[in-house]
Design an enzyme around this catalytic site. Sequence first.
Site, short mmCIF file in Angstrom:
data_model
loop_
_atom_site.label_atom_id
_atom_site.label_comp_id
_atom_site.label_asym_id
_atom_site.label_seq_id
_atom_site.Cartn_x
_atom_site.Cartn_y
_atom_site.Cartn_z
N GLY A 47 65.52 55.85 21.74
CA GLY A 47 64.21 56.05 21.14
C GLY A 47 64.36 56.21 19.64
O GLY A 47 64.79 55.31 18.94
N LYS A 48 63.97 57.42 19.14
CA LYS A 48 64.02 57.70 17.70
C LYS A 48 63.13 56.71 16.95
O LYS A 48 63.57 56.06 15.99
CB LYS A 48 65.45 57.67 17.18
CG LYS A 48 66.36 58.67 17.86
CD LYS A 48 67.77 58.57 17.31
CE LYS A 48 68.73 59.36 18.15
NZ LYS A 48 70.12 59.10 17.86
N HIS A 49 61.93 56.58 17.41
CA HIS A 49 60.94 55.72 16.75
C HIS A 49 59.54 56.10 17.24
O HIS A 49 59.40 56.86 18.20
CB HIS A 49 61.22 54.23 17.03
CG HIS A 49 61.19 53.89 18.48
ND1 HIS A 49 62.30 53.61 19.23
CD2 HIS A 49 60.14 53.80 19.34
CE1 HIS A 49 61.97 53.35 20.47
NE2 HIS A 49 60.66 53.47 20.56
N SER A 50 58.55 55.56 16.56
CA SER A 50 57.16 55.66 17.04
C SER A 50 56.57 54.25 17.03
O SER A 50 57.21 53.31 16.54
CB SER A 50 56.33 56.60 16.15
OG SER A 50 56.20 56.03 14.86
N ARG A 95 59.44 59.60 19.59
CA ARG A 95 60.08 59.99 20.85
C ARG A 95 61.60 59.87 20.75
O ARG A 95 62.11 58.91 20.15
CB ARG A 95 59.54 59.19 22.04
CG ARG A 95 60.10 57.81 22.36
CD ARG A 95 59.47 56.64 21.60
NE ARG A 95 58.10 56.77 21.17
CZ ARG A 95 57.08 56.16 21.78
NH1 ARG A 95 57.28 55.38 22.80
NH2 ARG A 95 55.87 56.32 21.30
#
Length: 131
Positions: A47-50, A95
Amino acid sequence: MDYKLIEFKVHGDENGKLIAVEGGIDSPFEIKRVYWIYDTLPEIERGKHSHKNLEQIIVAVSGSCEFVLDDGKTKETVILDRPNLGLYIGKNIWRVMKNFSGECKLVVFASDYYDEKEYIRNYDKFLEGVK
Ligand code: T46
C-alpha cells in the site's frame, strides 16, 4: 474517515460456503476491476498510497492482515480475518497493509480500471491534498 466494514451474506451448509458480491447491490459502487494479492511475507508492508477517486472493497478470503487507514488527521487500524468481511475504502485515504498471516489471500473489488496517474504515492503530497 471514509471507510466501513461490510458483512457479506454467507450461503452454505456442510458442503461448503459461498459468498457473492454484486456491484451496486452488495458493494456501493459498480465493479469495474477485480484483482488479488497473495504470496505476501509477514514482515513486508504494501500500500503506502491513496487514491484520488477510486473506491475499493477488500476481502481476506484466506488468512488475515491489517490495514492502517489515515485521512491525514487520524489513523485507524482494521483487521481483515474472515472471508465474509469486506473493507470499503473511499477516496483520499492513505492505506498501509501489514502483518500478513501465512496464506493470506486478498481479493479486491475496484470502482474503476487501473490508472497509475490516479495514485498518490508520496505521503507529503497526500497530506497537502487533504488539508
Ligand atoms: C490498494 C491495495 C489494497 C496493475 O498493473 N494493475 C492493477 O490493477 C493493480 C492494482 C496493480 N498493478 C501493478 C502496479 C504495480 O506495478 O501491480 C504492481 C503492484 O501494485 P501496488 O504496488 O499498487 O500494490 P499494493 O498491494 O501496494 O496496492 C494494491 C492496489 O494498487 C491499491 O489500490 O488499495 O492493493
